[in-house]
Design a protein around this motif. Structure first.
Motif, short mmCIF file in Angstrom:
data_model
loop_
_atom_site.label_atom_id
_atom_site.label_comp_id
_atom_site.label_asym_id
_atom_site.label_seq_id
_atom_site.Cartn_x
_atom_site.Cartn_y
_atom_site.Cartn_z
N MET A 105 0.83 -1.20 0.00
CA MET A 105 0.00 0.00 0.00
C MET A 105 0.87 1.26 0.00
O MET A 105 0.55 2.23 -0.67
CB MET A 105 -0.95 -0.01 1.19
CG MET A 105 -2.08 -1.01 1.04
SD MET A 105 -3.39 -0.86 2.26
CE MET A 105 -2.54 -1.14 3.77
N ALA A 106 1.99 1.21 0.73
CA ALA A 106 2.89 2.36 0.74
C ALA A 106 3.49 2.58 -0.64
O ALA A 106 3.63 3.72 -1.09
CB ALA A 106 4.00 2.16 1.78
N LEU A 107 3.84 1.49 -1.34
CA LEU A 107 4.39 1.63 -2.69
C LEU A 107 3.38 2.24 -3.65
O LEU A 107 3.73 2.99 -4.54
CB LEU A 107 4.84 0.26 -3.22
CG LEU A 107 6.14 -0.29 -2.66
CD1 LEU A 107 6.37 -1.71 -3.17
CD2 LEU A 107 7.31 0.59 -3.04
N GLU A 108 2.12 1.89 -3.47
CA GLU A 108 1.09 2.39 -4.37
C GLU A 108 0.67 3.82 -4.06
O GLU A 108 0.37 4.58 -4.97
CB GLU A 108 -0.14 1.48 -4.31
CG GLU A 108 0.09 0.12 -4.92
CD GLU A 108 -1.13 -0.78 -4.82
OE1 GLU A 108 -2.19 -0.31 -4.39
OE2 GLU A 108 -1.00 -1.95 -5.19
N TRP A 109 0.65 4.19 -2.80
CA TRP A 109 0.06 5.47 -2.43
C TRP A 109 1.07 6.54 -2.04
O TRP A 109 0.73 7.72 -1.98
CB TRP A 109 -0.92 5.28 -1.29
CG TRP A 109 -2.12 4.46 -1.69
CD1 TRP A 109 -2.62 4.31 -2.95
CD2 TRP A 109 -2.94 3.69 -0.83
NE1 TRP A 109 -3.70 3.48 -2.91
CE2 TRP A 109 -3.93 3.08 -1.63
CE3 TRP A 109 -2.95 3.44 0.53
CZ2 TRP A 109 -4.91 2.25 -1.11
CZ3 TRP A 109 -3.93 2.61 1.05
CH2 TRP A 109 -4.90 2.04 0.23
N LEU A 110 2.30 6.16 -1.71
CA LEU A 110 3.29 7.14 -1.27
C LEU A 110 4.36 7.32 -2.35
O LEU A 110 4.60 6.40 -3.13
CB LEU A 110 3.94 6.68 0.04
CG LEU A 110 3.01 6.51 1.23
CD1 LEU A 110 3.77 5.95 2.42
CD2 LEU A 110 2.32 7.81 1.60
N PRO A 111 5.01 8.45 -2.37
CA PRO A 111 6.10 8.63 -3.33
C PRO A 111 7.27 7.70 -2.99
O PRO A 111 7.52 7.41 -1.83
CB PRO A 111 6.50 10.10 -3.18
CG PRO A 111 5.95 10.51 -1.87
CD PRO A 111 4.78 9.64 -1.56
N TRP A 112 7.95 7.24 -4.03
CA TRP A 112 9.07 6.32 -3.85
C TRP A 112 10.22 7.02 -3.14
O TRP A 112 10.53 8.16 -3.41
CB TRP A 112 9.54 5.81 -5.21
CG TRP A 112 10.79 5.01 -5.11
CD1 TRP A 112 12.03 5.40 -5.47
CD2 TRP A 112 10.92 3.68 -4.61
NE1 TRP A 112 12.93 4.40 -5.22
CE2 TRP A 112 12.28 3.33 -4.69
CE3 TRP A 112 10.03 2.75 -4.09
CZ2 TRP A 112 12.76 2.10 -4.30
CZ3 TRP A 112 10.52 1.52 -3.69
CH2 TRP A 112 11.85 1.20 -3.79
N SER A 113 10.85 6.29 -2.22
CA SER A 113 12.03 6.83 -1.55
C SER A 113 13.00 5.68 -1.25
O SER A 113 12.58 4.53 -1.10
CB SER A 113 11.64 7.53 -0.25
OG SER A 113 11.13 6.61 0.68
N GLY A 114 14.25 6.00 -1.17
CA GLY A 114 15.28 5.00 -0.90
C GLY A 114 15.12 4.27 0.42
O GLY A 114 15.38 3.08 0.50
N PRO A 115 14.68 4.94 1.48
CA PRO A 115 14.56 4.26 2.77
C PRO A 115 13.49 3.17 2.82
O PRO A 115 13.34 2.51 3.83
CB PRO A 115 14.21 5.39 3.75
CG PRO A 115 14.72 6.63 3.10
CD PRO A 115 14.58 6.39 1.63
N GLN A 116 12.75 2.97 1.73
CA GLN A 116 11.74 1.91 1.76
C GLN A 116 12.37 0.54 1.93
O GLN A 116 11.74 -0.37 2.46
CB GLN A 116 10.86 1.97 0.53
CG GLN A 116 9.87 3.11 0.59
CD GLN A 116 8.96 3.17 -0.61
OE1 GLN A 116 9.24 2.59 -1.64
NE2 GLN A 116 7.87 3.89 -0.47
N LYS A 117 13.63 0.36 1.50
CA LYS A 117 14.32 -0.90 1.74
C LYS A 117 14.49 -1.12 3.24
O LYS A 117 14.29 -2.22 3.75
CB LYS A 117 15.69 -0.91 1.06
CG LYS A 117 15.63 -0.96 -0.44
CD LYS A 117 17.02 -1.09 -1.02
CE LYS A 117 17.71 0.26 -1.00
NZ LYS A 117 19.01 0.26 -1.67
N THR A 118 14.82 -0.05 3.94
CA THR A 118 14.98 -0.14 5.39
C THR A 118 13.65 -0.45 6.05
O THR A 118 13.57 -1.25 6.98
CB THR A 118 15.55 1.18 5.94
OG1 THR A 118 16.78 1.45 5.27
CG2 THR A 118 15.78 1.11 7.43
N LEU A 119 12.57 0.16 5.56
CA LEU A 119 11.26 -0.11 6.12
C LEU A 119 10.84 -1.57 5.87
O LEU A 119 10.21 -2.19 6.73
CB LEU A 119 10.23 0.85 5.54
CG LEU A 119 10.40 2.31 5.96
CD1 LEU A 119 9.40 3.19 5.22
CD2 LEU A 119 10.25 2.45 7.45
#
Length: 118
Positions: A83-97
């Motif tokens: 859901m975060a990938l679909e609704w939020l802008p992409w960011s590098g820290p998503q790997k950490t999340l």
């Protein structure tokens, strides 16, 4: 051809998070028939259910319950990641999340196992 969002390797952490989410969903789907069978047993023959549930005292069953809770937590956090990938802008820290979600899943399952073993 360049992959979407600069993910070009199957060794990428987000691709591994995707696979973990898919596998957890598949394993949970495979568990459902057993769960429904036990629920049906509860309605049809409570005495048989009580004898069946006596095996839940075994350490192997407690370990399997740990696995089930881990799969549930991983699948839930994986869904939140999607859901975060679909609704939020992409960011590098998503790997950490994604790594943090897996760690949180393991923590939740471990707390469950510790309570079951006590």
């Amino acid at each position: 051809m360049k992959a979407a969002r600069n993910i070009t390797s199957r060794a990428h952490p987000l691709w591994l998070a995707y696979i973990l989410h898919r596998l957890s969903g598949l394993l949970l789907a495979l568990f459902l028939p057993l769960h429904f069978w036990v629920l049906a047993m509860a309605m049809a023959d409570p005495a048989r259910l009580d004898s069946f549930l006596a095996i839940t005292k075994a350490d192997a069953v407690k370990l399997a319950e740990f696995g089930l809770v881990f799969l549930l937590a991983v699948h839930m956090f994986g869904g939140l990641r999607l859901m975060a990938l679909e609704w939020l802008p992409w960011s590098g820290p998503q790997k950490t999340l994604a790594a943090a979600a897996t760690a949180a899943s393991f923590l939740i399952a471990t707390v469950f196992l510790m309570q079951a073993a006590a």
